[in-house]
Design an enzyme around this catalytic site. Structure first.
Site, mmCIF file in Angstrom:
data_model
loop_
_atom_site.group_PDB
_atom_site.id
_atom_site.type_symbol
_atom_site.label_atom_id
_atom_site.label_comp_id
_atom_site.label_asym_id
_atom_site.label_seq_id
_atom_site.Cartn_x
_atom_site.Cartn_y
_atom_site.Cartn_z
ATOM 1 N N LYS A 81 41.937 26.126 33.430
ATOM 2 C CA LYS A 81 41.301 24.815 33.243
ATOM 3 C C LYS A 81 40.223 25.005 32.182
ATOM 4 O O LYS A 81 39.058 25.235 32.473
ATOM 5 C CB LYS A 81 40.698 24.295 34.552
ATOM 6 C CG LYS A 81 41.760 24.047 35.649
ATOM 7 C CD LYS A 81 42.046 25.263 36.477
ATOM 8 C CE LYS A 81 42.885 24.991 37.701
ATOM 9 N NZ LYS A 81 44.223 24.465 37.469
ATOM 10 N N LYS A 91 37.082 27.649 42.750
ATOM 11 C CA LYS A 91 37.438 29.069 42.785
ATOM 12 C C LYS A 91 36.260 29.847 42.197
ATOM 13 O O LYS A 91 36.111 29.929 40.982
ATOM 14 C CB LYS A 91 38.686 29.357 41.940
ATOM 15 C CG LYS A 91 39.945 28.566 42.325
ATOM 16 C CD LYS A 91 40.293 27.607 41.246
ATOM 17 C CE LYS A 91 41.584 26.852 41.449
ATOM 18 N NZ LYS A 91 42.043 26.553 42.734
ATOM 19 N N ASP A 143 25.543 39.073 45.773
ATOM 20 C CA ASP A 143 24.144 39.504 45.818
ATOM 21 C C ASP A 143 23.206 38.627 44.977
ATOM 22 O O ASP A 143 22.116 39.080 44.606
ATOM 23 C CB ASP A 143 24.011 40.957 45.350
ATOM 24 C CG ASP A 143 24.632 41.943 46.323
ATOM 25 O OD1 ASP A 143 24.822 41.587 47.496
ATOM 26 O OD2 ASP A 143 24.955 43.072 45.893
ATOM 27 N N HIS A 153 47.800 27.688 34.327
ATOM 28 C CA HIS A 153 46.983 27.261 35.462
ATOM 29 C C HIS A 153 45.500 27.204 35.112
ATOM 30 O O HIS A 153 44.706 26.677 35.865
ATOM 31 C CB HIS A 153 47.202 28.228 36.640
ATOM 32 C CG HIS A 153 46.569 27.783 37.915
ATOM 33 N ND1 HIS A 153 45.373 28.305 38.376
ATOM 34 C CD2 HIS A 153 46.953 26.869 38.836
ATOM 35 C CE1 HIS A 153 45.065 27.743 39.527
ATOM 36 N NE2 HIS A 153 45.997 26.862 39.833
ATOM 37 N N HIS A 179 38.985 22.567 45.848
ATOM 38 C CA HIS A 179 39.759 23.230 44.795
ATOM 39 C C HIS A 179 38.938 24.266 44.030
ATOM 40 O O HIS A 179 39.450 24.924 43.123
ATOM 41 C CB HIS A 179 40.303 22.151 43.835
ATOM 42 C CG HIS A 179 41.423 22.590 42.972
ATOM 43 N ND1 HIS A 179 41.354 22.600 41.606
ATOM 44 C CD2 HIS A 179 42.662 23.046 43.290
ATOM 45 C CE1 HIS A 179 42.493 23.028 41.096
ATOM 46 N NE2 HIS A 179 43.305 23.304 42.098
ATOM 47 N N ASP A 221 35.551 23.346 18.613
ATOM 48 C CA ASP A 221 34.897 23.760 17.360
ATOM 49 C C ASP A 221 34.421 25.209 17.369
ATOM 50 O O ASP A 221 33.475 25.550 16.647
ATOM 51 C CB ASP A 221 33.712 22.836 17.048
ATOM 52 C CG ASP A 221 34.161 21.426 16.688
ATOM 53 O OD1 ASP A 221 35.360 21.230 16.420
ATOM 54 O OD2 ASP A 221 33.301 20.521 16.695
#
Length: 840
Positions: free
Chosen positions: A633, A210, A215, A631, A208, A638
């Site tokens: 995450k 991404k 370089d 979508h 999952h 604070d």
């Protein structure tokens, strides 16, 4: 003659050397490989086969020692001096990625759950065809850049990602004999059929992550896959109908999608789309990602190299198409940390990365920024060949538990436990929330946990259908995590004498728009005999049809001739349609806007003031709404600490044993003067400015984005410029996250928006739907009620417009009473003791 050496041994040594150059020797090696491959079947009955040999135990012990010496028990250490830039929504992120990819000189690493080669990184697509992802990668491969890609190999019966198309399309970009051939390498993992590669099988869990590493200089990490359906901007348009010309489309082919109406279909035919833009809106998409320059780039690269070598070992060990990767800092006795193996008869080369010395990177010589950061992951034996690591969960729990003022969460899912009594849910982020709220409540301290998640966390269609059972199961687990049952977060806080309704608040996002389907365009359809849906297909064929369509890597077919007739047919239909433009008056300026999503944003005008080139009563048919799918995450605590990556709040992402994930924990040591609950406060620049940007978007306190992002600092990589925080009165308004004025606007907007969406559209889910009889009364299943459209066709047009004027931003309350009196997911073939973990 050396001591102990005799003439016979010299003779046999010479014979072995001569045999190495013969077919007989090759046959011997081939036989050894076949023997070893057959031997892999024994692994099916030995779940510990990657950890039972002495050298494997030593590697596991070494990794464990390293993790135990790091915060959160992560494989990666804390790193000072990173330069990190945030991106909100796909327009800025994909543009920045396009800039960075175009500058790649040596290597590109990409790891995605889904990768769409035909994705346009810049919009509108017709005017940015050179910025289609496959074309960018093709240019870099032709320039000599080595490109390594790992994508999740989906279970085809359950998901429509079609990673086989991804692999074949990318491999075929540079055919043999052309520049760039052999520079693009794509792995798919895991296998679901033991007879494919005699490797392990994994049916339930997914890769999952991404992220991108370029370089060894710069990395991108977050919630955005390089795939269809993710590009969006802060006004979140639903409409993509263009009477002035189909070339103005934003979402060609499969990129226009609304999973509540129809899931992605045959994504290998990326040009096709069975969902008519003239009749429905798309599902908008909200996401967050980061760009990183600094020592953490090395850690992200290390995770990729580990994953690459593990898949090489597990699946491609005897394939010459994939080399082993070694890397600076993980050499010699430490190369086992990145799963390098040196069998007696290796297949494939050993390629050292980075290709130029690591010390050539600017970040290797000093701090590039002020962000203290650490890479964390969920990973285990099936996904990386390592013992289970769940440092993401550790980071979430510790960060939330130590929060003093607020916890802000944006996530695709929210399934979590408060203890040991909520099986099959096991991650304990919920327990950390309970602890933080109870501590604040007993101390009399103002403290809020604000959670923003999708109204419907899966793509279900009608939630009443049997096909939606899986999504209802997810929603059921979410409600049990939040407030239903004695072990929920609300009830656990209440049991300790604290009122949870003073501390925990749950919201969704929702958007509206107007399809610019005018009477003139309808007349154009009638006169030409061509539906707008056919025109949108023709446009997709024109800008997405040029490429490689093939089913094997060995003999790619350029510009598949079998599609020529269909292409000519679509071109003819588009020509017929355009020929009637003048006859219906569309050769003049079209004054009605193609999207009015901007009216929910700052200075976007009112719906009641929008031009409509037709009878207002007909306009009513074209208003649409949809959940704004969250979508990202993301965790912000604070105004100091941010966690962002690929990890959802559920067991799949957090336990380490299930889906593989990569995230980054960030704390900016560049402190800025701020305010917290009316008192002076030192906030981290990175966390505070990101939170303020997000809140202004959700509240409608940001202007709509123009499509041309070339002059937008927020659409550039971190090495070009920092974020533009867009200072002004609206920025100052949200400085204090605990102010009563901000909270009144936040909750007030959510209440008004919820009421208007309910009244105009009967948007579901809703608090008035407590059982399935209520559902039918609230939203009857009848062909006259189209998904996402106005519910009452007799409401006066002016009243509809005036009510839409009241919607500001995208916030709505999460309906916590939805189906509270009905079994949301009855146990059966789809949801049972064996399948529960799939949904949690």
């Amino acid at each position: 003659m050396a001591p102990g050496e005799d003439s016979d041994s010299r003779m046999f040594a010479g014979l072995r050397d001569r045999l190495k150059a013969t077919n007989l020797y090759d046959a011997k090696i081939g036989a050894i490989h076949i023997k070893n491959k057959i031997g892999k079947f024994g692994n099916l009955i030995n779940a510990n086969h990657r950890h039972d040999e002495e050298h494997e135990k030593l590697t596991d012990e070494k990794r464990t020692r390293i993790a135990e010496s790091h915060r959160f028990q992560s494989f990666a250490p804390e790193r000072d001096g990173n330069k990190i830039k945030w991106y909100v929504d796909g327009q800025d992120y994909f543009y920045a990625v396009s800039v960075a990819l175009e500058k790649a000189k040596e290597t590109i690493y990409i790891e995605d759950w889904w990768l769409s080669p035909e994705l346009f990184l810049r919009r509108p697509p017709y005017f940015n065809q050179e910025w289609r992802l496959d074309q960018v990668l093709k240019r870099r491969a032709e320039a000599g850049v080595k490109i390594y890609i790992i994508v999740y190999k989906e279970v085809a019966q359950a998901l429509s990602c079609n990673s086989a198309h991804t692999k074949h399309a990318l491999h075929a970009l540079c055919p043999e004999g052309t520049p760039g051939h052999g520079n693009i390498h794509v792995m798919r993992h895991p296998d679901h059929n033991v007879f494919e590669n005699a490797g392990d099988m994994t049916f339930y869990w997914a890769h999952h992550e991404k992220f991108i590493v370029i370089d060894y200089e710069i990395a991108f990490i977050g919630g955005l896959d390089l795939c269809f359906g993710r590009w969006d901007n802060r006004q979140h348009p639903l409409a993509d109908v263009h009477p002035a010309g189909v070339q103005n489309e934003m979402f060609p082919g499969q990129d226009f999608n609304n999973n509540r109406i129809m899931d992605f279909q045959s994504v290998d035919d990326w040009k096709s789309n069975e969902l008519s833009k003239a009749d429905f809106g798309r599902m908008p998409w909200h996401d967050v990602a980061m760009c990183v320059i600094g020592d953490c780039v090395y850690d992200i690269a290390e995770h990729f190299v580990l994953r690459w070598n593990f898949v090489k070992r597990d699946k491609y060990k005897r394939s010459e198409d994939f080399d082993w990767l070694t890397m600076t800092g993980r050499e010699g006795e430490n190369e086992d940390l990145v799963a390098v193996q040196r069998p007696k008869h290796p297949v494939g080369e050993y390629v050292h990365h980075p290709l130029s010395p690591l010390e050539n990177r600017a970040w290797a010589h000093g701090h590039q920024g002020t962000v203290h950061a650490q890479v964390v992951r969920s990973s285990c034996d099936w996904s990386s060949g390592i013992l289970t690591e769940h440092s993401i969960q550790n980071a979430y729990c510790e960060t939330i538990r130590n929060a003093q003022h607020f916890v802000y969460i944006e996530n695709q899912f929210f399934i979590t436990a408060t203890g040991e009594e909520q099986s099959p849910i096991h991650n304990t982020i919920g327990k950390a929330i309970v602890d933080a709220c109870v501590k604040a409540g007993k101390e009399g301290r103002k403290f809020r946990v604000i959670i923003v998640i999708p109204a419907i966390p899966g793509f279900a269609g009608d939630l009443r259908d049997d096909a939606a059972m899986g999504t209802r199961a997810i929603m059921d687990y979410q409600y049990k995590s939040i407030h239903r049952g004695p072990n929920s977060i609300f009830e656990q806080i209440k049991s300790q004498g604290v009122n949870p309704k003073q501390h925990v608040f749950i919201f969704n996002l929702r958007s509206y728009d107007r399809l610019n389907k005018t009477s003139a365009m309808i007349e154009q359809e009638e006169k030409s005999g061509v539906k707008y849906q056919d025109v949108q297909r023709a446009e997709a064929e024109e800008i997405m049809g040029e490429g490689v369509q093939n089913t094997t890597d060995q003999k790619p077919t350029i510009g598949d001739d079998t599609g020529d007739n269909e292409k000519e047919r679509l071109v003819d239909l588009k020509r017929q349609f355009e020929a009637q433009r003048g006859a219906v008056g569309l050769d003049q300026e079209v004054t009605s806007k193609d999207s009015i999503a901007e009216t929910a944003m700052l200075n976007g005008g009112k719906v009641s003031e929008q031009r409509w080139d037709d009878d207002l009563e007909k306009e009513k048919e074209n208003f649409v709404q949809e959940e704004l799918y969250i979508h990202g995450k993301l965790l912000i605590v604070d105004d100091r600490i941010v966690i962002c990556g690929s990890s959802n709040i559920n067991d799949r992402s957090q336990l380490g044993l299930h889906d593989s994930e990569l995230s980054i924990v960030m704390e900016d040591y560049n402190l800025m003067d701020s305010v917290m609950d009316g008192q002076p406060f030192k906030a981290g620049h990175h966390a505070a400015t990101l939170r303020r940007m997000l809140w202004r978007e959700h509240l409608g306190l940001l202007p709509a984005q123009p499509l041309d992002a070339s002059q937008d600092p927020n659409a550039q990589p971190a090495d070009v410029c920092p974020n533009d925080i867009m200072e002004g009165s609206e920025y100052e308004f949200v400085v204090d996250p605990m102010s009563d004025q901000v909270w009144d606007m936040w909750t007030g907007n959510a209440s008004t928006n919820t009421q208007i969406f309910r009244h105009l559209f009967r948007a579901d889910p809703d608090d008035n739907i407590k059982d399935f009889d209520d559902y039918e009364a609230f939203l009857p299943r009848h062909k006259k009620f189209r998904q996402g459209h106005l519910h009452d066709p007799f409401m006066p047009a002016e009243e509809v417009r005036e009510k839409l004027d009241q919607i500001k931003g995208h916030l709505v309350w999460m309906p916590l009473d939805f189906l509270c009196d009905a079994p949301m997911a009855e146990k059966g073939l789809q949801v049972n003791a064996y399948t529960e973990s799939i949904y949690t």
